[in-house]
Structures are given as C-alpha cells and as structure tokens.
Scaffold this motif. Sequence first.
Motif, PDB file in Angstrom:
ATOM      1  N   GLU A 186     -19.056  -6.860   2.744  1.00  0.00           N
ATOM      2  CA  GLU A 186     -19.851  -7.177   1.556  1.00  0.00           C
ATOM      3  C   GLU A 186     -21.330  -7.310   1.889  1.00  0.00           C
ATOM      4  O   GLU A 186     -22.196  -6.948   1.084  1.00  0.00           O
ATOM      5  N   ALA A 187     -21.639  -7.790   3.077  1.00  0.00           N
ATOM      6  CA  ALA A 187     -23.037  -7.986   3.463  1.00  0.00           C
ATOM      7  C   ALA A 187     -23.804  -6.677   3.566  1.00  0.00           C
ATOM      8  O   ALA A 187     -25.032  -6.658   3.476  1.00  0.00           O
ATOM      9  N   LEU A 188     -23.098  -5.564   3.736  1.00  0.00           N
ATOM     10  CA  LEU A 188     -23.753  -4.262   3.867  1.00  0.00           C
ATOM     11  C   LEU A 188     -23.824  -3.498   2.553  1.00  0.00           C
ATOM     12  O   LEU A 188     -24.457  -2.435   2.494  1.00  0.00           O
ATOM     13  N   GLY A 189     -23.199  -4.017   1.508  1.00  0.00           N
ATOM     14  CA  GLY A 189     -23.228  -3.333   0.226  1.00  0.00           C
ATOM     15  C   GLY A 189     -22.606  -1.950   0.317  1.00  0.00           C
ATOM     16  O   GLY A 189     -21.530  -1.767   0.881  1.00  0.00           O
ATOM     17  N   THR A 190     -23.327  -0.952  -0.173  1.00  0.00           N
ATOM     18  CA  THR A 190     -22.834   0.427  -0.157  1.00  0.00           C
ATOM     19  C   THR A 190     -23.560   1.280   0.875  1.00  0.00           C
ATOM     20  O   THR A 190     -23.323   2.497   0.936  1.00  0.00           O
TER      21      THR A 190
END
Length: 264
Positions: A39-43
């Motif tokens: 989640e911390a890296l997003g997409t």
Amino acid sequence: MQDEKLIDEPEGPVFTVSRADGVSDIVLVCEHAAKRMPEALGTLGLDAQALESHIAWDIGAAGVAERLSEALDAALVMQRFSRLAYDCNRPPEAADAYPENSEVFVVPGNCGLNADAKTQRAEALYYPFHGAIADLMDGRHEAGRAVVLVTVHSFTPVYFGQPRDGALGILHDDDPRLADAMLKAAFAAELEGVRRNYPYGPQDGVTHTLKKHGLTRQIANVMLEIRNDLISDAAGQAEWAKQIAGLLQTALADLNTHKGQLHV
C-alpha cells in the motif's frame, strides 16, 4: 527483518510457506506469484491494465505451484507481493530488482530510486523471502533429508511484439543434472514445446534463486517457465501441474537410479 515502514502489519507476511513438512524432497519456490502492491507504494504510477499484466506477476504460476505442491506433497514458498515492488529472483545489487522498465512499460515509481529506498525494499521483501527458503532447506539438511530446488515461473506468449511458440522452458545454471533428466523425460513422453533455457537463460540473469539456494548447497535444481496463456485458468494450471509432476517424478527417479545421489 520486515520493514514495517513499507509493509504495514495488516498487509500480512511477505511470503507464505505451504507443506513445510511435505514428504517430497522437492522444495518449490514461486518468486513472482502475486500482483499485489504494498500500500505504501501505491500503483508506482501504472494503470490498472499494466498492474494486471505479466510485468507485475507470473500469470498462472502460483496456481501451477500450488497444484504441484499438493500432487507431490512438496513444500512451497511463495512471495505475496508484486515483482514490480521487488523482483525476488534478483539480488539487491541488481538494477532490475527494482525495474524502471518492464518490456514496453515505464515504471515511474521505480525511476531514480536512491540507495535508502532500495535498501528499504530489499529488507522488506527480499531478505525475509529468501530467509524462509534458506531456513526450510537448512532444516531439512539438519534432519538428514535430501533437498531438490524447483522454481516455478511463467512467460508471456508475445514479448516486444515477437511471438514465442514454446510451451515449457526448463532452465539451469552450472548444474544441468535435473534439467537434463527432465528434458529426457519430456522427450520420452513426446511432450511438445519443451526447450532448454527458454525463453531465457543464465546469461539473462534469471537464475539467481537457483544459484543462491541450489548451487551453493550443491543440490539438484531447476527453473520452470510455462507460457502463461496455457495456464491462465484453473484447467490449464491443473493440466500443466500434472504434466510437470510426472516429469519431475521420472527425472528424480532417473537421477537416483542411474546417476547417483542428488547430493554432489
């Protein structure tokens, strides 16, 4: 140790281990099993289509690996996050462990990563995963058990616009014992589309896991690459798991009977 700044506790462990006490000598590994992003890296700046495609994961590989694990009663270690976050079949010093480009896609979130960001990803994703493999293998050695390493991957049928007509690649690095025996078994079974070091080979840097856990322990090892359109659904995964299980069983019996022990 898992870096909680990258992988939060609710996201769970970065790997799974199934059938750790399986009776088979084989330890299965699936480095690119999942498309999930931390989640911390997003997409990473990619659209949904790219994140569903082969650049994010090895389509169908997890399903084949799970069915192989069940059919053979073999241990299985699988990564739970996308290879775009960290490619666990590459060492931390390799640039493509954090791919800035994957085939025709640019990965914006991986461009220009500094040393701290790369270290964070390796500590969160690479070291726990490979530590789990090492612990499993070392535990078996300490118990006096033989160990055979088999990694499971898939490849896209079209790469940079070029079609690939092979069905199954059987890859090896400096130790060809198991690959040789599997190729012999595939020939005897008249299984079409089976090729050595296809569609990649050690010269492409794809045998890191084999070298790290197989060559260093001098155990039989092989990397499998299955064309992903053949294993995109449950029926295809079941069929190829059955075919590969047969090849592995025949090959290991051949090695044990005619070529001495699996340990060098």
